[in-house]
Design a protein around this motif. Structure first.
Motif, PDB file in Angstrom:
ATOM      1  N   PRO A 151       0.814  -1.232   0.000  1.00 23.70           N
ATOM      2  CA  PRO A 151       0.000   0.000   0.000  1.00 23.70           C
ATOM      3  C   PRO A 151       0.834   1.262   0.000  1.00 23.70           C
ATOM      4  N   TRP A 152       1.988   1.256   0.665  1.00 22.49           N
ATOM      5  CA  TRP A 152       2.849   2.430   0.690  1.00 22.49           C
ATOM      6  C   TRP A 152       3.326   2.785  -0.713  1.00 22.49           C
ATOM      7  N   PHE A 153       3.565   1.756  -1.551  1.00 26.19           N
ATOM      8  CA  PHE A 153       4.033   2.007  -2.911  1.00 26.19           C
ATOM      9  C   PHE A 153       2.938   2.667  -3.745  1.00 26.19           C
ATOM     10  N   LEU A 183       3.247   6.346  -5.224  1.00 29.45           N
ATOM     11  CA  LEU A 183       3.172   6.518  -6.675  1.00 29.45           C
ATOM     12  C   LEU A 183       2.058   7.489  -7.054  1.00 29.45           C
ATOM     13  N   ALA A 184       0.917   7.388  -6.377  1.00 30.35           N
ATOM     14  CA  ALA A 184      -0.177   8.322  -6.653  1.00 30.35           C
ATOM     15  C   ALA A 184       0.241   9.757  -6.339  1.00 30.35           C
ATOM     16  N   ALA A 185       0.936   9.954  -5.213  1.00 29.29           N
ATOM     17  CA  ALA A 185       1.390  11.295  -4.847  1.00 29.29           C
ATOM     18  C   ALA A 185       2.418  11.815  -5.850  1.00 29.29           C
ATOM     19  N   LEU A 186       3.365  10.955  -6.233  1.00 29.14           N
ATOM     20  CA  LEU A 186       4.395  11.367  -7.189  1.00 29.14           C
ATOM     21  C   LEU A 186       3.774  11.740  -8.527  1.00 29.14           C
ATOM     22  N   GLU A 196      11.907  -3.738  -0.891  1.00 33.34           N
ATOM     23  CA  GLU A 196      10.635  -4.322  -0.476  1.00 33.34           C
ATOM     24  C   GLU A 196       9.985  -5.212  -1.532  1.00 33.34           C
ATOM     25  N   VAL A 197      10.198  -4.919  -2.793  1.00 31.84           N
ATOM     26  CA  VAL A 197       9.518  -5.650  -3.864  1.00 31.84           C
ATOM     27  C   VAL A 197      10.224  -6.978  -4.119  1.00 31.84           C
ATOM     28  N   PHE A 253       8.272   3.613   4.281  1.00 33.62           N
ATOM     29  CA  PHE A 253       8.237   2.994   2.957  1.00 33.62           C
ATOM     30  C   PHE A 253       8.491   1.491   3.098  1.00 33.62           C
ATOM     31  N   SER A 254       7.702   0.862   3.928  1.00 34.66           N
ATOM     32  CA  SER A 254       7.903  -0.553   4.202  1.00 34.66           C
ATOM     33  C   SER A 254       6.602  -1.141   4.728  1.00 34.66           C
TER      34      SER A 254
END
Length: 406
Positions: free
Chosen positions: A208-210, A214-217, A324-325, A388-389
């Motif tokens: 979910p953090w990703f 990504l949406a914010a970026l 993380e990925v 970010f984890s």
């Protein structure tokens, strides 16, 4: 060093193509309409290649994808030079191939860095890569303009092709113990490209953090970057009467990004994700500074903060993604990152000019600033964005924070 050199060459080549084509317009080799068509073809090639390259880089060797993407650019640029003022369709096709090479190398380089650099040193490595890109962006225009006086447009395009050849041949191969990036023996026959890309999307949804980051970026780039690309030249001309503010703000942005890369290479904030999102939100100061007639120094300071903040976000973002990925899906998730964040930027550029004509510069800039501030703040509310984890505590692999007694 080989990976750094290859990535730097690809970044310089990616930046140089539109700049050299712009010089060709100034020299009368092509028209402004031709330039728009060529840049559009390059963008189409980029967007088409990014998801395919993500799948191929996970399916096969990441080094192989880097090789072929670099060779595509190395072949396309001489064709562009030969066809520049002779055949616009052929030039556009060559630019599309060059764009495909640019798009294909992005996720492959991102995944290859995770193979080449051990986890404890990835943040500094990513900062070094960002630093190289910013240095070339700062020094590139003046050096290219000087070279154009001696070499001419076609020779410059051939030089860009040589940069792609360096990007293709110089980087070394990675070696991971988990075998990621290759087809494990005994695995069932793979499905099509679309299904494998969907696997990457499912992997991204596990974090979910990703998705929040990504949406914010994407929101910040589509609004803040568009304000820089369209509104800044207009404001510089209409409010300040020259291009000095445009040049100063652009230079300040790059200088701020250089400082940001240097700082984040050495610091480890305790809440790295939140600190990164705060840096991303700093881009809001750029459109905010253009809303009223402030002193030019204030505009340049705002752009310096935006540049510093974007690197304060980029480096931890790339490092966290690599950490993380799942390794065998890293290139696909990275391609999703580039596809949305940078792939949608042209849409923002295309929409902001009509929006300014309809609603006025001040209102559009206010909306851009609001999005830049709000999107990272909303992302920070999502679980996992603090570090970010997806882990409950701060990842130990990121190293001790600055000032820690450890």
């Amino acid at each position: 060093m080989r990976l750094w050199s290859g990535t730097t060459a690809s970044g310089l080549a990616t930046w140089a193509l539109p700049f050299v084509l712009g010089l060709a317009v100034l020299h009368g080799a092509i028209t402004a309409v031709d330039l728009g068509a060529l840049l559009a073809a390059r963008t189409v090639g980029f967007l088409a290649a990014v998801p395919v390259a993500g799948v191929l880089a996970d399916r096969h060797s990441r080094r192989g994808v880097v090789l072929w993407s670099g060779l595509a650019g190395a072949v396309a640029l001489p064709v562009t030079a030969l066809a520049l003022d002779r055949s616009t369709p052929l030039t556009a096709l060559a630019c599309a191939v060059a764009g495909a090479g640019q798009g294909a190398c992005r996720p492959a380089f991102q995944a290859l860095a995770a193979e080449v650099v051990d986890e404890a040193h990835r943040q500094r490595a990513n900062a070094a890569l960002s630093l190289a890109v910013r240095v070339t962006a700062l020094a590139g225009p003046s050096l290219t303009t000087l070279a154009a006086l001696v070499l001419g447009d076609r020779a410059l395009l051939l030089c860009v092709g040589l940069l792609w050849l360096v990007a293709a041949l110089v980087p070394g191969g990675g070696a991971r113990a988990d075998g990621g990036g290759t087809v494990p023996r005994g695995r069932p026959t793979r499905t099509g490209l679309l299904e494998e890309f969907a696997e990457g999307v499912r992997e991204a949804r596990r974090h979910p953090w990703f998705l929040a980051g990504l949406a914010a970026l994407t929101a910040v780039i589509a609004t803040g970057y568009s304000a820089t690309g369209v509104a800044l030249p207009l404001v510089s001309r209409d409010e300040y009467g020259s291009g000095a503010v445009l040049a100063g703000a652009t230079t300040a942005y790059t200088a701020g990004a250089l400082l940001g890369a240097l700082l984040i290479a050495r610091r480890r904030p305790r809440t790295q994700g939140w600190a990164a999102l705060a840096g991303l939100a700093a881009y809001g100061f750029a459109p905010l500074s253009l809303m009223t007639h402030v002193h030019p120094i204030a505009v340049m300071t705002a752009y310096a903060l935006a540049g510093l903040g974007i690197e304060w976000f980029n480096v931890p973002w790339f490092t966290a993604t690599q950490r993380e990925v799942a390794p065998d899906k890293l290139a696909r998730v990275s391609s999703l990152d580039f596809l949305f964040s940078y792939g949608l930027a042209p849409a923002g550029l295309a929409l902001i000019a009509p929006a300014i004509d309809t609603f006025g510069t001040g209102r559009v800039l206010a909306a851009c600033a609001a999005v830049c501030f709000a999107a990272p703040a909303l992302a920070a509310l999502v679980p996992g964005t603090r570090h970010f984890s997806g882990r409950a505590t701060r990842p130990s692999s990121s190293g001790p924070p600055t000032g820690s007694p450890t």
